[in-house]
Design a protein around this motif. Structure first.
Motif, PDB file in Angstrom:
ATOM      1  N   GLU A  85       0.969  -1.197  -0.516  1.00 53.33           N
ATOM      2  CA  GLU A  85       0.184   0.001   0.055  1.00 53.33           C
ATOM      3  C   GLU A  85       0.836   1.535   0.176  1.00 53.33           C
ATOM      4  N   TRP A  86       0.445   2.296  -0.929  1.00 59.80           N
ATOM      5  CA  TRP A  86       1.457   3.453  -0.934  1.00 59.80           C
ATOM      6  C   TRP A  86       0.808   3.654   0.026  1.00 59.80           C
ATOM      7  N   PRO A  87       1.944   5.318   0.631  1.00 56.30           N
ATOM      8  CA  PRO A  87       1.514   5.741   1.491  1.00 56.30           C
ATOM      9  C   PRO A  87       0.628   6.787   1.154  1.00 56.30           C
ATOM     10  N   ARG A  88      -0.762   7.191   1.796  1.00 61.44           N
ATOM     11  CA  ARG A  88      -1.082   8.531   1.521  1.00 61.44           C
ATOM     12  C   ARG A  88      -1.624   9.783   2.271  1.00 61.44           C
ATOM     13  N   LEU A  89      -1.630  10.720   1.759  1.00 63.36           N
ATOM     14  CA  LEU A  89      -1.898  12.104   2.064  1.00 63.36           C
ATOM     15  C   LEU A  89      -0.904  13.023   1.658  1.00 63.36           C
ATOM     16  N   ARG A  90      -0.136  12.806   0.805  1.00 66.87           N
ATOM     17  CA  ARG A  90       1.520  12.709   0.166  1.00 66.87           C
ATOM     18  C   ARG A  90       1.206  14.031  -0.739  1.00 66.87           C
ATOM     19  N   ASP A  91       0.996  14.792  -1.324  1.00 70.14           N
ATOM     20  CA  ASP A  91       0.806  16.203  -1.989  1.00 70.14           C
ATOM     21  C   ASP A  91       2.157  15.404  -3.524  1.00 70.14           C
ATOM     22  N   ILE A  92       1.478  15.777  -4.594  1.00 70.51           N
ATOM     23  CA  ILE A  92       2.348  15.452  -5.248  1.00 70.51           C
ATOM     24  C   ILE A  92       2.806  16.590  -6.406  1.00 70.51           C
ATOM     25  N   VAL A 118      10.502   6.891  -1.880  1.00 62.91           N
ATOM     26  CA  VAL A 118       8.879   6.443  -0.813  1.00 62.91           C
ATOM     27  C   VAL A 118       9.329   5.150  -0.347  1.00 62.91           C
ATOM     28  N   LEU A 119       9.570   4.183  -1.320  1.00 69.08           N
ATOM     29  CA  LEU A 119       9.838   3.206  -0.884  1.00 69.08           C
ATOM     30  C   LEU A 119      10.534   2.799   0.729  1.00 69.08           C
ATOM     31  N   ASP A 120      11.574   3.782   0.271  1.00 67.17           N
ATOM     32  CA  ASP A 120      12.787   3.806   0.817  1.00 67.17           C
ATOM     33  C   ASP A 120      12.390   4.320   2.259  1.00 67.17           C
ATOM     34  N   MET A 121      11.730   5.472   2.174  1.00 67.61           N
ATOM     35  CA  MET A 121      11.451   6.399   3.442  1.00 67.61           C
ATOM     36  C   MET A 121      10.175   5.807   3.917  1.00 67.61           C
ATOM     37  N   ALA A 122       9.502   5.156   3.627  1.00 67.89           N
ATOM     38  CA  ALA A 122       8.769   4.508   4.411  1.00 67.89           C
ATOM     39  C   ALA A 122       8.899   3.812   5.386  1.00 67.89           C
ATOM     40  N   ASP A 123      10.212   3.203   6.324  1.00 68.71           N
ATOM     41  CA  ASP A 123      10.549   2.086   6.971  1.00 68.71           C
ATOM     42  C   ASP A 123      11.316   3.868   8.032  1.00 68.71           C
ATOM     43  N   GLY A 124      10.659   5.107   7.671  1.00 73.51           N
ATOM     44  CA  GLY A 124      11.121   5.902   8.489  1.00 73.51           C
ATOM     45  C   GLY A 124      12.549   5.914   8.504  1.00 73.51           C
ATOM     46  N   HIS A 125      13.630   5.369   7.655  1.00 71.42           N
ATOM     47  CA  HIS A 125      14.838   5.522   7.170  1.00 71.42           C
ATOM     48  C   HIS A 125      15.166   5.904   6.066  1.00 71.42           C
ATOM     49  N   VAL A 126      16.214   6.431   5.685  1.00 69.00           N
ATOM     50  CA  VAL A 126      16.800   7.213   3.997  1.00 69.00           C
ATOM     51  C   VAL A 126      18.015   6.674   4.366  1.00 69.00           C
ATOM     52  N   ASP A 127      18.326   5.365   3.939  1.00 66.97           N
ATOM     53  CA  ASP A 127      19.406   4.644   3.602  1.00 66.97           C
ATOM     54  C   ASP A 127      19.469   3.488   2.499  1.00 66.97           C
ATOM     55  N   GLY A 128      18.499   3.805   1.650  1.00 70.82           N
ATOM     56  CA  GLY A 128      18.729   2.761   0.383  1.00 70.82           C
ATOM     57  C   GLY A 128      17.884   1.415   1.120  1.00 70.82           C
ATOM     58  N   VAL A 129      17.325   1.683   1.828  1.00 67.92           N
ATOM     59  CA  VAL A 129      16.884  -0.301   2.142  1.00 67.92           C
ATOM     60  C   VAL A 129      15.232  -0.166   1.615  1.00 67.92           C
ATOM     61  N   PRO A 130      15.146  -0.675   1.094  1.00 65.11           N
ATOM     62  CA  PRO A 130      13.034   0.051   1.088  1.00 65.11           C
ATOM     63  C   PRO A 130      12.567  -0.853   1.900  1.00 65.11           C
ATOM     64  N   ILE A 131      11.239  -0.921   2.029  1.00 65.80           N
ATOM     65  CA  ILE A 131      10.283  -1.354   3.504  1.00 65.80           C
ATOM     66  C   ILE A 131      10.145  -2.531   2.794  1.00 65.80           C
ATOM     67  N   GLY A 132      10.211  -3.143   4.057  1.00 70.07           N
ATOM     68  CA  GLY A 132       9.519  -4.519   3.593  1.00 70.07           C
ATOM     69  C   GLY A 132      10.360  -5.907   3.015  1.00 70.07           C
ATOM     70  N   ALA A 133      11.923  -5.122   2.467  1.00 73.52           N
ATOM     71  CA  ALA A 133      12.481  -6.785   1.847  1.00 73.52           C
ATOM     72  C   ALA A 133      13.268  -6.800   2.871  1.00 73.52           C
TER      73      ALA A 133
END
Length: 300
Positions: free
Chosen positions: A146-153, A209-224
């Motif tokens: 699920e893509w994070p919601r409420l993020r303006d583009i 956005v996938l990278d940031m979804a776990d709360g860290h900006v480190d090149g590690v995507p959420i759920g990997a």
């Protein structure tokens, strides 16, 4: 994205019924008069219904949305502009799910042009569909994501600078703020789907956005599954070192050497835009991205 996750719906319905049952049991077990017992039961029912509508309402709206025919004009744009979509079997389940992901994304995300009043950029369907297609491509092998919601583009007419001005010297084609909007250059978004040169800003920014979804900006995507494992960290460290010493040529563009976050975003672009090249030049990195995204674009 899931249209109607039966398991989740059953859980939310169970919680709603529990609210109603607790309200009724509490009312009957008290020394209240019957009018007060009825009030207690009604309160429990209202709380239960409110919970259900709040938690499951998204999926009811999605089911209603996808029950209508996909717009023919949108399908024509996707056929003309999105190679990924065009390769999906006509009238197949994969194409139908791609279309569903596109319209769910457009229904749940706020996309608008930069500027205000008469100077606000007017966004056409093609631009909106290219953004939504970027999300549908990345999520195609992850149907439960699920893509994070409420993020303006916010879409700018062309590249912009640090002050978000589209001046002649500007060179920023896209940007994602950690808890703020996603920014796109409309011109460069279109070019990314036209050139197939390993540079697609639509895919790039959503990879962030996938990278940031776990709360860290480190090149590690959420759920990997390999996110916390040594091999992935070793791959990032090794490839960054090679990129910075110009010993990783003809695989990822140089911008991947900026940091871990940009490495992942550029690797994602290359994985989808030039899969055969990445598979042949760096099979280890390719395999990790293949396993994460649940797709094997280099197989075709």
């Amino acid at each position: 994205m899931q249209v109607w996750p039966a398991n989740k719906i059953r859980v939310h319905l169970g919680v709603a019924l529990s609210f109603a049952a607790l309200g009724l049991i509490g009312a009957l077990a008290s020394a209240w008069s019957w009018p007060n017992a009825v009030v207690g039961a009604v309160v429990g029912a209202v709380l239960g219904a409110g919970w259900y509508l709040w938690m499951a309402g998204t999926y009811h709206r999605r089911r209603s949305l996808v029950s209508t025919p996909f717009p023919a004009a949108w399908r024509q744009i996707l056929e003309r502009r999105v190679d990924f979509y065009r390769r999906l079997p006509v009238d197949g389940e994969a194409r139908r799910r791609f279309e569903d992901d596109v319209r769910i994304f457009l229904a749940e995300q706020n996309i608008y042009g930069a500027g205000q009043g008469a100077r606000q950029l007017e966004i056409d369907d093609e631009t909106r569909l290219l953004i939504a297609s970027s999300a549908a491509i990345l999520g195609h092998g992850m149907p439960k994501f699920e893509w994070p919601r409420l993020r303006d583009i916010v879409v700018h007419p062309r590249a912009f600078d640090e002050d978000y001005a589209s001046e002649d010297h500007a060179n920023i084609t896209g940007m994602v703020h950690y808890q703020g909007p996603i920014l796109y250059s409309e011109r460069d978004l279109a070019l990314g789907f036209r050139r197939h040169d390993g540079h697609n800003v639509g895919l790039h920014e959503l990879a962030h956005v996938l990278d940031m979804a776990d709360g860290h900006v480190d090149g590690v995507p959420i759920g990997a599954a390999w996110a916390s494992s040594a091999p992935w960290l070793e791959v990032i460290t090794d490839r960054l070192r090679k990129l910075r010493t110009h010993r990783y040529a003809n695989t990822l563009r140089d911008y991947a050497g900026t940091n871990e976050a940009e490495f992942f975003a550029v690797a994602v672009e290359t994985f989808f835009e030039r899969p055969h090249k990445l598979r042949d030049k760096d099979p280890e990195l390719y395999a990790m991205l293949r396993d994460y995204f649940g797709q094997d674009p280099g197989a075709s």
